[in-house]
Design a protein around this motif. Structure first.
Motif, PDB file in Angstrom:
ATOM      1  N   ILE A   1       7.422   2.445   2.846  1.00 59.56           N
ATOM      2  CA  ILE A   1       6.628   1.892   1.731  1.00 59.56           C
ATOM      3  C   ILE A   1       5.631   2.895   1.150  1.00 59.56           C
ATOM      4  CG2 ILE A   1       4.822   0.200   1.172  1.00 59.56           C
ATOM      5  CD1 ILE A   1       6.329  -1.848   2.766  1.00 59.56           C
ATOM      6  N   PRO A   2       4.767   3.526   1.980  1.00 61.69           N
ATOM      7  CA  PRO A   2       3.742   4.381   1.378  1.00 61.69           C
ATOM      8  C   PRO A   2       4.320   5.584   0.647  1.00 61.69           C
ATOM      9  CG  PRO A   2       3.332   4.080   3.728  1.00 61.69           C
ATOM     10  CD  PRO A   2       4.653   3.473   3.445  1.00 61.69           C
TER      11      PRO A   2
ATOM     12  N   TYR B   1      -2.241   1.178   2.408  1.00 59.55           N
ATOM     13  CA  TYR B   1      -1.266   2.130   2.938  1.00 59.55           C
ATOM     14  C   TYR B   1      -1.143   3.335   2.017  1.00 59.55           C
ATOM     15  CZ  TYR B   1       1.441  -0.146  -0.657  1.00 59.55           C
ATOM     16  OH  TYR B   1       1.842  -0.651  -1.860  1.00 59.55           O
ATOM     17  N   LYS B   2      -1.813   3.271   0.861  1.00 52.16           N
ATOM     18  CA  LYS B   2      -1.665   4.367  -0.107  1.00 52.16           C
ATOM     19  C   LYS B   2      -2.454   5.587   0.366  1.00 52.16           C
ATOM     20  CE  LYS B   2      -0.759   1.110  -3.685  1.00 52.16           C
ATOM     21  NZ  LYS B   2      -0.565   0.942  -5.105  1.00 52.16           N
ATOM     22  N   PRO B   3      -2.169   6.758  -0.190  1.00 45.73           N
ATOM     23  CA  PRO B   3      -2.864   7.955   0.265  1.00 45.73           C
ATOM     24  C   PRO B   3      -4.368   7.711   0.315  1.00 45.73           C
ATOM     25  CG  PRO B   3      -1.271   8.482  -1.444  1.00 45.73           C
ATOM     26  CD  PRO B   3      -1.283   7.011  -1.314  1.00 45.73           C
ATOM     27  N   PRO B   4      -5.065   8.195   1.313  1.00 45.50           N
ATOM     28  CA  PRO B   4      -4.605   9.056   2.410  1.00 45.50           C
ATOM     29  C   PRO B   4      -4.179   8.287   3.652  1.00 45.50           C
ATOM     30  CG  PRO B   4      -6.976   8.835   2.504  1.00 45.50           C
ATOM     31  CD  PRO B   4      -6.518   7.932   1.406  1.00 45.50           C
ATOM     32  N   ARG B   5      -3.808   7.032   3.561  1.00 43.18           N
ATOM     33  CA  ARG B   5      -3.582   6.258   4.780  1.00 43.18           C
ATOM     34  C   ARG B   5      -2.112   6.039   5.102  1.00 43.18           C
ATOM     35  NH1 ARG B   5      -7.968   4.381   2.260  1.00 43.18           N
ATOM     36  NH2 ARG B   5      -9.927   4.545   3.431  1.00 43.18           N
ATOM     37  N   GLU B   6      -1.212   6.833   4.495  1.00 40.53           N
ATOM     38  CA  GLU B   6       0.218   6.608   4.744  1.00 40.53           C
ATOM     39  C   GLU B   6       0.547   6.718   6.224  1.00 40.53           C
ATOM     40  OE1 GLU B   6      -1.091   9.146   2.923  1.00 40.53           O
ATOM     41  OE2 GLU B   6       0.377   9.886   1.486  1.00 40.53           O
TER      42      GLU B   6
ATOM     43  N   TRP C   1      -0.533   3.773   8.331  1.00 38.62           N
ATOM     44  CA  TRP C   1       0.369   2.639   8.127  1.00 38.62           C
ATOM     45  C   TRP C   1       1.585   2.789   9.047  1.00 38.62           C
ATOM     46  CZ3 TRP C   1       1.124  -1.945   5.480  1.00 38.62           C
ATOM     47  CH2 TRP C   1       2.445  -2.356   5.279  1.00 38.62           C
ATOM     48  N   ASN C   2       2.093   4.015   9.151  1.00 36.21           N
ATOM     49  CA  ASN C   2       3.258   4.232  10.010  1.00 36.21           C
ATOM     50  C   ASN C   2       2.937   4.046  11.481  1.00 36.21           C
ATOM     51  OD1 ASN C   2       5.843   5.150   8.659  1.00 36.21           O
ATOM     52  ND2 ASN C   2       4.232   6.061   7.436  1.00 36.21           N
TER      53      ASN C   2
END
Ligand code: HEM
Lengths: 407, 260
Positions: free
Chosen positions: A244-245, B134-139, B142-143
């Protein structure tokens, strides 16, 4: 009362409730989040679909029930519109839900299943999902309105305000822990953990069910073979979540609730999470009885209930029924139509990249676009196969028993 | 003596001071020091964005998941005192626990806590998605979260077998039967039949993915022991390790998300 129970029983049949849920999902998005009106193209389309369902009801009674529920939901949500997000409406919905659940418990068949110790948390989960979905979408709607009016989101207004962790955060955490501890203790005293007879590998219970969080996968077994439902699709769910991200390049909506800035992402995610995943778990838990037969919430789990198995393969539909020929021996010829269909389906992604989704293709670039598109197509394959089963009793699109390759 | 004097007496005693180094955090300086000086509290930054503290923003679901993990650890340890993972004893030990152990709600709490944790983790993921965190910088975080989600489910799955009652073995039988159908690795999986040496099939019920998962052709003593070790050692350690990374990354990625 009996009529109402019957109505609900019929309405909860997987095919009916799935269509109802999908429709309600569309109504909420259109009327309550996007300020849609009935007097619009989409509104007319909704009504036409409802009329088609009602017409189908002339031949097949459950469809008639479905159309009643469909129009009630359409009418209710269209009249409410964004007022669905008023605290008062939310409270009333909650009371109605809890009241309906409480009343249903008076029914002995319902109570037998809903009050099974292991099922209690899942019942609670239904409410939690409803409550939190409502909260998230309410906040999204309020922020969307601010943004549309040129203002700031709620989160933005306080983004520069910093608090000391001690005491503000630490105390919140402590209160949460105390509250949770109390909940856990009361729950543990009130409800004993189930323990059945000692394990006996020679006598299998009916129905034999996987742990509850995997019941969505077990329910998928109705529509797909184990290699898909039990192995490939779960793997792709995990891969999909992880991707997703990296697929979603929309920079907006990071760090605050919103809907309009991320319509597609949120729409797809909510559809997958609520309408597919949670729906299948709830069906698998509460509505599947002996022999994995379907039972309405107020129906008795009769182990002798017979459901005729009338499912046929696509190859048989085409070769035997349509062309009146015997099935070809060689599988590659026999399954040519099915394989062709699958290839066509997979071809949708490149076709859409040239056609209607060119915009996305250019914005995302090829790798992102294709990974995203194929994950999406795989996800959509589930409802498509479900609907094909319900309408045509279709068992397999491709059936190559020789190498266990069945879709 | 008034209450205040008692309080001061305690706070100024050598014992108290040796434990809590900064005293009552009643000035901003002391508030900072209280957080920095404590191993547990310094998981947090000193100051946080206001919206990050709001329950209505995070729903406190990440914290709830973690708290339930701790509840599971404590109650699980207590259960280990009573439980032996062998076919002779497993079921009777649970029976004993139920009938004999005083104040016996540990098993209840462990089971309901497990269910609650699965739900909490789902809701946490749902919240993180809805705020676009979950968007940058937290990708990456999230994983890490997705792996934690898988570990949470596996923890619950392996634990489900341990009571060794009908519910347990049949749920695990149904759940693990699917492994039989792994493409190319299960004896009933697509393509598996093509993997052979001359006439000898290489993938069969005695060596396929399901056999590896449950340690035999059917659920038995080997499965019980295997699941016990996974449930009490391997997965909790892995999950604990990943949680440490998860929390670390929450801070390194700029704290709980907020609008830029
Ligand atoms: C055992 C499971 C998990 C634990 C104990 C846990 C714990 C936490 C905690 C305590 C936070 C701080 C903020 C909050 O409470 O919301 C957090 C943030 C976060 N978690 Fe998790 N989590 C878990 C699983 C997951 C999963 C399944 C995902 C996503 C798939 C995820 C993704 C994230 C992300 C991206 C953040 C940063 C959110 C932000 O900055 O707003 N976590 N997690």
């Amino acid at each position: 009362m009996t009529f109402l129970k019957n109505f609900i029983n019929v309405l909860s049949v997987a095919s009916i409730s799935f269509i109802f849920l999908s429709a309600t999902f569309a109504f909420i998005v259109y009327f309550c989040l996007l300020d849609g009106k009935v007097k619009s193209k989409a509104g007319v389309a909704f009504i036409i679909v409802g009329l088609i369902l009602a017409t189908a009801g002339l031949w097949f009674l459950p469809m008639f029930y479905l159309s009643i529920a469909y129009f009630l939901s359409l009418w209710g949500l269209a009249t409410l519109g964004p007022r669905l997000w008023d605290s008062k409406t939310g409270l009333w919905l909650l009371i109605a839900g809890a009241g309906g659940f409480g009343l249903s418990l008076l029914d002995s068949n319902f109570k037998l299943i809903a009050a099974k110790p292991d099922n209690v948390p899942i019942g609670a989960m239904i409410f939690l999902l409803g409550i939190f979905t409502w909260i998230a979408l309410r906040k999204a709607y309020l922020n969307d309105r601010q943004i549309a009016a040129g203002g700031m989101t709620f989160e933005k207004t306080e983004t520069n305000e910093k608090l000391f962790v001690w005491p503000d955060l630490v105390y919140t955490e402590m209160l949460c822990m105390i509250a949770l501890t109390i909940v856990m203790i009361i729950w543990s005293v009130a409800l004993r953990a189930p323990l059945e007879e000692a394990a006996n590998p020679t006598s299998s219970p009916n129905p034999a069910k996987a742990p509850w969080y995997f019941l969505g996968l077990q329910e998928m077994l109705v529509y797909f073979d184990p290699w898909l439902a039990g192995v490939v699709l779960p793997t792709l769910i995990i891969v999909g979540l992880m991707a997703i991200p990296y697929i979603d390049t929309n920079p907006k909506g990071n760090g605050y609730y919103s809907f309009r800035e991320r319509k597609w992402e949120i729409g797809v995610f909510l559809y997958g999470f609520l309408v597919l995943w949670s729906f299948l778990i709830i069906t698998g838990t509460f509505l599947r009885g002996p022999n994995w037969n379907f039972f309405g919430p107020f129906e008795f789990w009769d182990p002798n209930k017979l459901e005729p198995l009338v499912n046929v393969d696509l190859s048989e539909l085409i070769w035997v029924k349509a062309l009146s020929m015997p099935l070809p021996k060689l599988w590659i010829i026999r399954e040519a139509f099915g394989l062709g269909l699958i290839l066509l389906y997979l071809g949708l992604a490149p076709a859409a990249a040239k056609g209607p989704f060119r915009r996305f293709y250019l914005k995302m670039g090829a790798p992102r676009y294709y990974v995203g598109a194929y994950l999406f197509l795989v996800m959509l394959a589930l409802p498509i196969k479900m609907v094909l089963r319900w309408i045509f009793n279709l068992k397999y699109i491709v059936h190559i028993q020789e190498i266990f390759f069945n879709i | 003596m008034t209450l205040k004097q008692v309080q001061e007496g305690i706070v100024n005693s050598q014992v108290w001071k040796s434990v809590f180094r900064v005293g009552i955090p009643n000035t901003n300086r002391k508030r900072v020091l209280a957080v920095l000086g404590s191993l547990i509290l310094h998981l947090h930054p000193v100051k946080v964005r206001r919206s990050g503290v709001r329950m209505s923003y995070t729903w406190c679901m990440g914290g709830t998941s973690f708290f339930l993990f701790l509840v599971e650890t404590v109650t699980g340890l207590l259960l280990m005192f009573y439980y032996r993972p062998t076919i002779e004893y497993a079921f009777t030990d649970i029976m004993d626990l139920r009938e004999q152990a005083p104040f016996g709600i540990m098993r209840e709490m462990h089971r309901w806590g497990a269910h609650a944790m699965v739900i909490a983790v789902w809701l946490h993921m749902f919240r993180v998605f809805m705020t676009g965190s979950y968007k940058p910088p937290r990708e990456f975080n999230w994983n890490v979260g997705v792996i934690l989600l898988v570990l949470t489910l596996l923890l619950s799955f392996t634990g489900y077998l341990l009571p060794w009652d009908q519910l347990a073995i049949w749920a695990i039988t149904v759940g693990s039967n699917m492994a039989r159908a792994t493409p190319g690795a299960g004896n009933e999986g697509p393509m598996s039949a093509l993997i052979k040496l001359g006439d000898v099939p290489l993938i069969h019920a005695g060596d396929d993915a399901r056999f590896g998962l449950i340690g035999g052709r059917s659920i038995g003593a080997a499965t019980l022991l295997r699941f016990y070790v996974l449930h009490c050692m391997v997965i909790p350690l892995a999950a604990g390790f990943l949680m440490a990374i998860h929390f670390w990354r929450v801070r390194k990625d700029g704290g709980i998300s907020g609008p830029m």
